[in-house]
Write an enzyme that holds these catalytic residues in place. Structure first.
Site, mmCIF file in Angstrom:
data_model
loop_
_atom_site.group_PDB
_atom_site.id
_atom_site.type_symbol
_atom_site.label_atom_id
_atom_site.label_comp_id
_atom_site.label_asym_id
_atom_site.label_seq_id
_atom_site.Cartn_x
_atom_site.Cartn_y
_atom_site.Cartn_z
ATOM 1 C CG ASN A 10 -1.792 1.203 1.293
ATOM 2 O OD1 ASN A 10 -1.841 1.824 0.339
ATOM 3 N ND2 ASN A 10 -2.292 1.590 2.619
ATOM 4 C CD1 TRP A 11 3.312 1.152 -2.836
ATOM 5 C CD2 TRP A 11 3.132 2.124 -4.836
ATOM 6 N NE1 TRP A 11 3.699 0.378 -3.842
ATOM 7 C CE2 TRP A 11 3.581 0.914 -5.148
ATOM 8 C CE3 TRP A 11 3.038 3.069 -5.967
ATOM 9 C CZ2 TRP A 11 4.288 0.559 -6.339
ATOM 10 C CZ3 TRP A 11 3.328 2.251 -7.174
ATOM 11 C CH2 TRP A 11 3.948 1.443 -7.232
ATOM 12 C CE LYS A 12 -0.078 2.835 4.978
ATOM 13 N NZ LYS A 12 0.121 3.172 6.242
ATOM 14 C CG HIS A 95 -5.796 1.665 5.470
ATOM 15 N ND1 HIS A 95 -5.323 2.552 6.008
ATOM 16 C CD2 HIS A 95 -4.749 0.790 5.212
ATOM 17 C CE1 HIS A 95 -4.087 2.292 6.523
ATOM 18 N NE2 HIS A 95 -3.759 1.092 5.745
ATOM 19 C CD GLU A 97 -2.774 5.175 6.913
ATOM 20 O OE1 GLU A 97 -3.199 5.394 5.916
ATOM 21 O OE2 GLU A 97 -1.814 4.603 7.688
ATOM 22 C CD GLU A 167 -3.237 -2.880 7.388
ATOM 23 O OE1 GLU A 167 -2.139 -3.116 6.628
ATOM 24 O OE2 GLU A 167 -3.728 -1.477 7.176
ATOM 25 N N GLY A 173 2.500 2.114 10.801
ATOM 26 C CA GLY A 173 3.581 3.162 10.622
ATOM 27 C C GLY A 173 4.261 3.382 11.992
ATOM 28 C CB SER A 213 5.382 -2.077 11.859
ATOM 29 O OG SER A 213 5.038 -0.624 12.112
ATOM 30 N N GLY A 234 2.996 -1.176 4.235
ATOM 31 C CA GLY A 234 3.305 0.090 3.764
ATOM 32 C C GLY A 234 4.607 0.576 3.414
ATOM 33 N N GLY A 235 5.296 1.464 4.621
ATOM 34 C CA GLY A 235 6.578 1.841 4.362
ATOM 35 C C GLY A 235 7.521 1.090 3.744
HETATM 36 P P1 13P Z 1 3.372 0.285 7.596
HETATM 37 O O1 13P Z 1 3.679 -1.196 7.140
HETATM 38 O O2 13P Z 1 3.849 1.705 7.164
HETATM 39 O O3 13P Z 1 3.182 0.183 9.060
HETATM 40 O O4 13P Z 1 1.718 0.514 7.080
HETATM 41 C C1 13P Z 1 0.962 -0.447 7.166
HETATM 42 C C2 13P Z 1 -0.332 -0.222 6.256
HETATM 43 O O5 13P Z 1 -1.138 0.576 6.925
HETATM 44 C C3 13P Z 1 -0.626 -1.039 5.166
HETATM 45 O O6 13P Z 1 -1.842 -0.789 4.493
#
Ligand code: 13P
Length: 251
Positions: A10-12, A95, A97, A167, A173, A213, A234-235
């Site tokens: 997920n590149w957000k 998600h 967020e 999640e 994050g 994470s 994510g990251g």
């Molecule tokens: P991180 O891997 O950066 O913690 O993010 C997880 C995420 O929200 C994937 O959708």
């Protein structure tokens, strides 16, 4: 039956078009033979079509959000028809967020899940508890309620195309990853809810991914338990090298 194994990034709200294309190229160049594993990327919607083209069918593409209506006066939103038209196969729904920063309710999430099926998209439904909910011992209850609300009115046949991502909000994050034991026990409890709603056969088919994470140095533990079918990253999915190290775990 062996469940699908899915490694999703997920590149957000990261990557310009040139960064996105470079990232896709890096992933494809290093992919090698991953057997039946499936890789999905979720780029920002504005670059979807180019990313789909660059992925060339080797990597699947999904988008991170959509509105549930087909079209209309909804400034700033994109519709399921547009997501499909851009060439995406998957849609991320609920998600954390979206739930917590943009205040999406369970009702909105349910409408989006229905719209995904109506327009031929495969939902990747995210669920997960807040830190205070975990500390109060309510993780299972919270996640069950999210799941039941999101799946309201969804048939067993439709569930065969569902992917769920657990999640925990406290792990996103933060660098604070869930232990494999926590993740596995939450995945088992999710599968139990699916079994109660749709029966054991359907419940056994649905891939449940862990997200929060995930990094190259913790993937081996997370990908061990029987109920963790992949990850939503994510990251660490924003660099080809670290995403590839995750995809290639225990190949
Ligand atoms: P991180 O891997 O950066 O913690 O993010 C997880 C995420 O929200 C994937 O959708």
């Amino acid at each position: 039956m062996k469940r699908r194994e899915i490694f999703a990034g997920n590149w957000k709200m990261y990557t310009t078009l040139s960064e996105a294309l470079e990232l896709v190229k890096g992933i494809i160049d290093g992919l090698g033979n991953i057997g039946s594993r499936e890789v999905i990327v979720f780029p920002p919607a504005v670059n979807a079509r180019e990313v789909v083209k660059a992925c060339g069918g080797k990597i699947s593409v999904g988008l991170q959000n959509m509105y549930h209506e087909k079209e209309g006066a909804f400034t700033g939103e994109i519709s399921p028809v547009m997501v499909k038209d851009a060439g995406a196969r998957y849609i991320l729904i609920g998600h954390s967020e979206r739930r917590h920063v943009f205040k999406e309710s369970d009702g909105m999430i349910n409408k989006k899940v229905k719209a995904a099926y109506e327009y031929g998209l495969e939902p990747v439904l995210c669920v997960g508890e807040l830190l205070e909910e975990r500390e109060a011992g309510n993780s299972e209850i919270v996640v069950e309620a999210q799941l039941r609300a999101a799946c309201e009115g969804i048939s067993a046949e439709q569930m065969k195309k569902m992917v769920i991502a657990y999640e925990p909000v406290w792990a996103i994050g933060t660098g604070k990853v869930a232990t494999p034991e926590i993740a596995d026990s939450m995945h088992k409890s999710i599968r139990k809810v699916l079994a109660a709603l749709y029966g054991n056969d359907i419940a056994a088919m649905v891939p449940i991914l862990y997200g929060g994470s995930v990094k190259p140095d913790n993937i081996a533990g997370l990908f061990s338990p029987e109920d963790i079918d992949g990850v939503l990253v994510g990251g660490a999915s924003l660099k080809a090298k670290s995403f590839l190290d995750i995809i290639h775990v225990k190949l």
